[in-house]
Scaffold this motif. Structure first.
Motif, PDB file in Angstrom:
ATOM      1  N   GLY A  56      70.304  29.431  28.634  1.00 30.98           N
ATOM      2  CA  GLY A  56      70.278  27.972  28.680  1.00 30.98           C
ATOM      3  C   GLY A  56      71.653  27.387  28.950  1.00 30.98           C
ATOM      4  N   GLU A  57      72.685  27.957  28.349  1.00 31.64           N
ATOM      5  CA  GLU A  57      74.055  27.485  28.584  1.00 31.64           C
ATOM      6  C   GLU A  57      74.445  27.658  30.046  1.00 31.64           C
ATOM      7  N   ALA A  58      74.012  28.754  30.652  1.00 33.21           N
ATOM      8  CA  ALA A  58      74.313  28.966  32.073  1.00 33.21           C
ATOM      9  C   ALA A  58      73.644  27.877  32.911  1.00 33.21           C
ATOM     10  N   GLY A  59      72.397  27.567  32.602  1.00 38.36           N
ATOM     11  CA  GLY A  59      71.696  26.497  33.311  1.00 38.36           C
ATOM     12  C   GLY A  59      72.366  25.148  33.103  1.00 38.36           C
ATOM     13  N   ASP A  60      72.784  24.883  31.868  1.00 39.37           N
ATOM     14  CA  ASP A  60      73.481  23.625  31.562  1.00 39.37           C
ATOM     15  C   ASP A  60      74.796  23.517  32.339  1.00 39.37           C
ATOM     16  N   THR A  61      75.516  24.624  32.457  1.00 39.23           N
ATOM     17  CA  THR A  61      76.774  24.639  33.199  1.00 39.23           C
ATOM     18  C   THR A  61      76.535  24.316  34.668  1.00 39.23           C
ATOM     19  N   LEU A  62      75.501  24.926  35.250  1.00 46.66           N
ATOM     20  CA  LEU A  62      75.192  24.656  36.655  1.00 46.66           C
ATOM     21  C   LEU A  62      74.768  23.205  36.868  1.00 46.66           C
ATOM     22  N   LEU A  63      73.996  22.667  35.937  1.00 50.68           N
ATOM     23  CA  LEU A  63      73.573  21.268  36.026  1.00 50.68           C
ATOM     24  C   LEU A  63      74.787  20.342  35.949  1.00 50.68           C
ATOM     25  N   ALA A  64      75.695  20.602  35.033  1.00 52.99           N
ATOM     26  CA  ALA A  64      76.896  19.773  34.890  1.00 52.99           C
ATOM     27  C   ALA A  64      77.749  19.838  36.156  1.00 52.99           C
ATOM     28  N   ARG A  65      77.899  21.011  36.729  1.00 51.61           N
ATOM     29  CA  ARG A  65      78.679  21.147  37.968  1.00 51.61           C
ATOM     30  C   ARG A  65      78.026  20.358  39.104  1.00 51.61           C
ATOM     31  N   SER A  66      76.713  20.421  39.182  1.00 50.22           N
ATOM     32  CA  SER A  66      75.980  19.689  40.216  1.00 50.22           C
ATOM     33  C   SER A  66      76.194  18.191  40.067  1.00 50.22           C
ATOM     34  N   ARG A  67      76.111  17.700  38.840  1.00 54.98           N
ATOM     35  CA  ARG A  67      76.320  16.271  38.598  1.00 54.98           C
ATOM     36  C   ARG A  67      77.745  15.849  38.934  1.00 54.98           C
ATOM     37  N   GLU A  68      78.716  16.705  38.608  1.00 51.13           N
ATOM     38  CA  GLU A  68      80.117  16.395  38.937  1.00 51.13           C
ATOM     39  C   GLU A  68      80.308  16.309  40.446  1.00 51.13           C
ATOM     40  N   ARG A  69      79.693  17.235  41.192  1.00 48.80           N
ATOM     41  CA  ARG A  69      79.801  17.199  42.650  1.00 48.80           C
ATOM     42  C   ARG A  69      79.165  15.924  43.202  1.00 48.80           C
ATOM     43  N   LEU A  70      78.010  15.559  42.648  1.00 50.08           N
ATOM     44  CA  LEU A  70      77.300  14.383  43.134  1.00 50.08           C
ATOM     45  C   LEU A  70      78.073  13.107  42.829  1.00 50.08           C
ATOM     46  N   GLN A  71      78.605  12.977  41.628  1.00 49.39           N
ATOM     47  CA  GLN A  71      79.357  11.763  41.290  1.00 49.39           C
ATOM     48  C   GLN A  71      80.599  11.657  42.164  1.00 49.39           C
ATOM     49  N   ALA A  72      81.270  12.774  42.427  1.00 50.09           N
ATOM     50  CA  ALA A  72      82.448  12.756  43.300  1.00 50.09           C
ATOM     51  C   ALA A  72      82.048  12.381  44.726  1.00 50.09           C
ATOM     52  N   GLU A  73      80.903  12.862  45.165  1.00 51.09           N
ATOM     53  CA  GLU A  73      80.433  12.538  46.519  1.00 51.09           C
ATOM     54  C   GLU A  73      80.107  11.048  46.638  1.00 51.09           C
ATOM     55  N   ILE A  74      79.448  10.490  45.636  1.00 53.64           N
ATOM     56  CA  ILE A  74      79.120   9.060  45.649  1.00 53.64           C
ATOM     57  C   ILE A  74      80.400   8.234  45.711  1.00 53.64           C
ATOM     58  N   ARG A  75      81.370   8.578  44.894  1.00 49.15           N
ATOM     59  CA  ARG A  75      82.652   7.857  44.877  1.00 49.15           C
ATOM     60  C   ARG A  75      83.357   8.007  46.221  1.00 49.15           C
ATOM     61  N   ARG A  76      83.377   9.227  46.763  1.00 49.12           N
ATOM     62  CA  ARG A  76      84.039   9.474  48.047  1.00 49.12           C
ATOM     63  C   ARG A  76      83.416   8.633  49.151  1.00 49.12           C
ATOM     64  N   ILE A  77      82.083   8.596  49.202  1.00 43.90           N
ATOM     65  CA  ILE A  77      81.397   7.822  50.243  1.00 43.90           C
ATOM     66  C   ILE A  77      81.714   6.336  50.095  1.00 43.90           C
ATOM     67  N   ARG A  78      81.649   5.836  48.872  1.00 46.70           N
ATOM     68  CA  ARG A  78      81.932   4.414  48.652  1.00 46.70           C
ATOM     69  C   ARG A  78      83.340   4.062  49.115  1.00 46.70           C
ATOM     70  N   LYS A  79      84.296   4.900  48.750  1.00 41.51           N
ATOM     71  CA  LYS A  79      85.683   4.629  49.127  1.00 41.51           C
ATOM     72  C   LYS A  79      85.887   4.778  50.634  1.00 41.51           C
ATOM     73  N   LYS A  80      85.238   5.760  51.236  1.00 45.04           N
ATOM     74  CA  LYS A  80      85.341   5.953  52.689  1.00 45.04           C
ATOM     75  C   LYS A  80      84.843   4.705  53.419  1.00 45.04           C
ATOM     76  N   LEU A  81      83.780   4.106  52.891  1.00 46.99           N
ATOM     77  CA  LEU A  81      83.207   2.906  53.505  1.00 46.99           C
ATOM     78  C   LEU A  81      83.967   1.638  53.113  1.00 46.99           C
ATOM     79  N   LYS A  82      84.997   1.814  52.272  1.00 43.57           N
ATOM     80  CA  LYS A  82      85.836   0.702  51.802  1.00 43.57           C
ATOM     81  C   LYS A  82      85.007  -0.373  51.099  1.00 43.57           C
ATOM     82  N   LEU A  83      84.134   0.091  50.197  1.00 45.37           N
ATOM     83  CA  LEU A  83      83.288  -0.809  49.422  1.00 45.37           C
ATOM     84  C   LEU A  83      83.716  -0.797  47.962  1.00 45.37           C
ATOM     85  N   THR A  84      83.628  -1.945  47.317  1.00 46.77           N
ATOM     86  CA  THR A  84      83.783  -1.986  45.863  1.00 46.77           C
ATOM     87  C   THR A  84      82.472  -1.505  45.256  1.00 46.77           C
TER      88      THR A  84
END
Length: 133
Positions: A56-84
């Protein structure tokens, strides 16, 4: 002691050193030394408490990594588009607080929102059309 598989009712076998691969969102981890009952017919497993915890801890670790990648991607896209965050939230039709939570990884962003952001990331010329919807 004989244990029947809860999935296929065949006899399960005890194993104290099973290695399993845990996968999520394109990433994988190997968990070694798992103990429990394993069905040779359908692959179902009943893990001992300690093994279930580690799996279960291994699954939780993978889920957390996935969420971190997604949040960084959302932020990157927003900033690339120069949006608040306010402009981005208006663009996709959600509240500013919700968008902020997606970007900080506090809440899982809905798949359609992520797909829309990825589309606009690849085709920024569509930004004005998306905003007009």
């Amino acid at each position: 002691m004989k244990i029947k598989c809860p999935e296929c009712s065949k006899a399960m076998k005890r194993d104290e050193s099973r290695t399993e691969r845990v996968e999520y969102d394109g990433e994988a981890m190997t968990v070694e030394g798992l103990a429990g009952w394993f069905c040779p017919s359908c692959g179902e497993a009943i893990l001992d408490d300690e093994s279930a915890r580690r799996y279960g801890e291994a699954g939780d670790t993978l889920l957390a990594r996935s969420r971190e990648r997604l949040q960084a991607e959302i932020r990157r896209i927003r900033k690339k588009l120069k949006l608040t965050q306010v402009e981005a939230s208006q663009l996709v039709g959600i509240g500013k607080i919700a968008f902020s939570r997606y970007e900080r990884g506090e809440t899982q962003a809905p798949a359609p929102l992520v797909k829309l952001l990825r589309l606009v990331d690849q085709h920024p010329e569509l930004l004005s059309e998306v905003g007009a919807l």
